[in-house]
Design a protein around this motif. Structure first.
Motif, PDB file in Angstrom:
ATOM      1  N   TYR A 155     -41.317 -11.306  39.588  1.00 56.63           N
ATOM      2  CA  TYR A 155     -41.269 -11.818  38.208  1.00 56.63           C
ATOM      3  C   TYR A 155     -39.949 -12.542  38.003  1.00 56.63           C
ATOM      4  O   TYR A 155     -39.017 -12.436  38.809  1.00 56.63           O
ATOM      5  CB  TYR A 155     -41.397 -10.655  37.200  1.00 56.63           C
ATOM      6  N   ASP A 156     -39.880 -13.292  36.928  1.00 56.27           N
ATOM      7  CA  ASP A 156     -38.693 -14.087  36.617  1.00 56.27           C
ATOM      8  C   ASP A 156     -37.583 -13.172  36.108  1.00 56.27           C
ATOM      9  O   ASP A 156     -37.752 -12.478  35.103  1.00 56.27           O
ATOM     10  CB  ASP A 156     -39.048 -15.129  35.548  1.00 56.27           C
ATOM     11  N   LEU A 157     -36.452 -13.187  36.836  1.00 52.28           N
ATOM     12  CA  LEU A 157     -35.347 -12.305  36.478  1.00 52.28           C
ATOM     13  C   LEU A 157     -34.718 -12.678  35.142  1.00 52.28           C
ATOM     14  O   LEU A 157     -34.217 -11.827  34.418  1.00 52.28           O
ATOM     15  CB  LEU A 157     -34.274 -12.326  37.564  1.00 52.28           C
ATOM     16  N   TRP A 158     -34.725 -13.975  34.821  1.00 48.51           N
ATOM     17  CA  TRP A 158     -34.063 -14.467  33.603  1.00 48.51           C
ATOM     18  C   TRP A 158     -35.047 -14.627  32.437  1.00 48.51           C
ATOM     19  O   TRP A 158     -34.660 -14.994  31.347  1.00 48.51           O
ATOM     20  CB  TRP A 158     -33.356 -15.800  33.878  1.00 48.51           C
ATOM     21  N   GLY A 159     -36.286 -14.342  32.680  1.00 47.14           N
ATOM     22  CA  GLY A 159     -37.294 -14.476  31.627  1.00 47.14           C
ATOM     23  C   GLY A 159     -37.437 -13.199  30.818  1.00 47.14           C
ATOM     24  O   GLY A 159     -36.533 -12.353  30.768  1.00 47.14           O
ATOM     25  N   ASP A 160     -38.600 -13.068  30.203  1.00 46.79           N
ATOM     26  CA  ASP A 160     -38.868 -11.858  29.417  1.00 46.79           C
ATOM     27  C   ASP A 160     -39.063 -10.662  30.337  1.00 46.79           C
ATOM     28  O   ASP A 160     -39.300 -10.809  31.542  1.00 46.79           O
ATOM     29  CB  ASP A 160     -40.134 -12.051  28.550  1.00 46.79           C
ATOM     30  N   GLU A 161     -38.955  -9.476  29.758  1.00 45.59           N
ATOM     31  CA  GLU A 161     -39.134  -8.243  30.546  1.00 45.59           C
ATOM     32  C   GLU A 161     -40.571  -8.149  31.047  1.00 45.59           C
ATOM     33  O   GLU A 161     -41.522  -8.441  30.310  1.00 45.59           O
ATOM     34  CB  GLU A 161     -38.821  -7.020  29.677  1.00 45.59           C
TER      35      GLU A 161
END
Length: 425
Positions: A155-161
């Motif tokens: 998953y995107d580390l800088w995106g939403d949880e």
């Protein structure tokens, strides 16, 4: 002549215990010892069969005088020591057999259950159990496959949880017990707006007024003490002596009076022992039967009147319904008001500091800058107060820690060493 006299045989009663020593039992002991030896060395000879006792020699004896060819002697194995033979089980002692498991168990299940099992139709519980086993097996295989591999974020580390997937086999988290806070006050209290390095004029004046009131109270206490000291200093020595004498002799006169009263009471008690407490009974004062009957009738009449009165008041209470309702409403309103006061007191307790130790909590000094000390820039502003003291006072105020006192510093003088004159000599 005396030597040829026949000696009398000593008669011994064989039913007594003392006669046991004089009976010869050597043959019995020999027999028992022989039996014990036979049991130790392979069992009783009398109980053994002929096959166990004797052996038939099947080899024919050598007729030729020629000597047989000597065979190669095998290396004899070392014999077991006799001391170890005692550890081996005795063949003559019969051991208790273990109970054998029962083989032919009858199937006690009801016929409808047998039919269901034989048909091969699975229940919902069995289907769920199979699915669960498959899931566990797949998870284990997946874990074994990704044992040495490096995990990569999916998953995107800088995106939403990322959405957390619920684990059906995970145990529910343990709920933390709720603990009531010792105080409703916040851990870090925000200082007033007038304490800022660049405050508003009105806020600053309010803070100055508060500080002024605190200082005034301190001055009042000091003046009160000074006044009391001056009054003591201005008092004459004679008046001081008089007051001292009156204070010292306080209770002496009263003590003398008390002693006199005690003596009088003692005399009265002695007189009362001689004379009876009840007054003497006279013939004239004795009531007649008619008088007693009159008194009884009078009492009964009074009782009846009281009953009638209570019944009348009960009957009249129907007409007092409005006033009674007003009284009940007033009582309820009073109870509600008291309840509100109690609730307010209870809520205010959360903001109060309780007495935890021997010392009383004292509010810290108000940190304030005078108007000539104020600086427009934060860089030039000098810090006021101490962070450590502030945190300690906060803990005391919130009933977490008892109020404490700063330890007194005692000066330690250097120890003097003096040599005695006798040692000098």
């Amino acid at each position: 002549m005396e030597a040829n006299v026949p000696r009398k045989k000593s008669r011994i009663a064989k039913n007594k215990k003392r006669a046991w020593r004089k009976v010869d039992i050597t043959d019995v002991e020999e027999f028992l010892e022989d039996e014990r030896l036979q049991e130790r060395t392979g069992g009783l000879v009398a109980e053994k069969s002929d096959a166990e006792l004797f052996t038939l020699e099947k080899k024919a004896p050598l007729i030729d005088e020629e000597e047989p060819v000597p065979k190669k002697k095998r290396r004899k194995e070392p014999k077991e020591l006799k001391c170890y033979s005692h550890l081996l089980p005795d063949p003559k002692i019969k051991l208790a057999r273990k109970p054998q498991p029962v083989r032919n168990i009858r199937d006690k299940r009801p016929p409808h259950v047998k039919e269901k099992l034989n048909s091969g139709v699975k229940t919902q519980k069995e289907i769920r159990a199979e699915e669960q086993r498959k899931l566990v097996k797949e998870r284990k295989q997946k874990k074994d496959r990704t044992k040495g591999s490096i995990q990569v974020a999916s998953y995107d580390l800088w995106g939403d949880e990322p959405e957390k997937k619920e684990d059906p086999f995970a145990k529910p988290p343990v709920k933390r017990p709720k603990r009531k806070a010792t105080s409703d006050l916040p851990a870090v209290q925000v200082p007033p707006s007038g304490a800022s390095y660049n405050p508003d004029y009105e806020d600053y004046q309010e803070l100055l007024l508060k500080a002024h009131e605190i200082e005034e109270k301190k001055l009042e206490k000091e003046l009160k003490l000074q006044k009391f000291v001056r009054e003591i200093q201005n008092v004459d020595t004679k008046t001081l002596e008089k007051t001292w004498l009156s204070e010292m002799s306080e209770g002496l006169k009263n003590h003398e009076v008390e002693n006199e009263q005690d003596e009088g009471d003692a005399i009265n008690t002695e007189d009362s022992d001689r004379i009876s407490v009840n007054p003497p009974v006279r013939r004239e004062s004795k009531k007649t039967k008619t008088q007693r009957n009159k008194e009884k009738r009078k009492k009964n009449l009074e009782k009846l009147k009281a009953q009638e009165k209570s019944e009348k008041t009960k009957a009249n209470e129907i007409f007092r319904l409005k006033t009674m309702k007003a009284e009940i409403d007033e009582r309820e309103a009073d109870l509600q008001r008291r309840k509100q006061v109690r609730r307010q007191k209870w809520q205010a307790q959360g903001l109060k500091t309780r007495k935890l130790g021997r010392l009383k909590f004292e509010e810290p000094l108000l940190e304030i800058k005078l108007s000539d000390e104020l600086e427009g820039s934060l860089r030039r502003l000098k810090p006021e107060g101490n962070l450590f003291v502030d945190r300690m006072k906060s803990l005391e105020k919130r009933n977490i820690m008892e109020p404490r006192q700063e330890a007194k510093k005692y000066r330690k003088y250097k120890r003097k060493t003096v040599i005695k004159r006798s040692h000098k000599v």
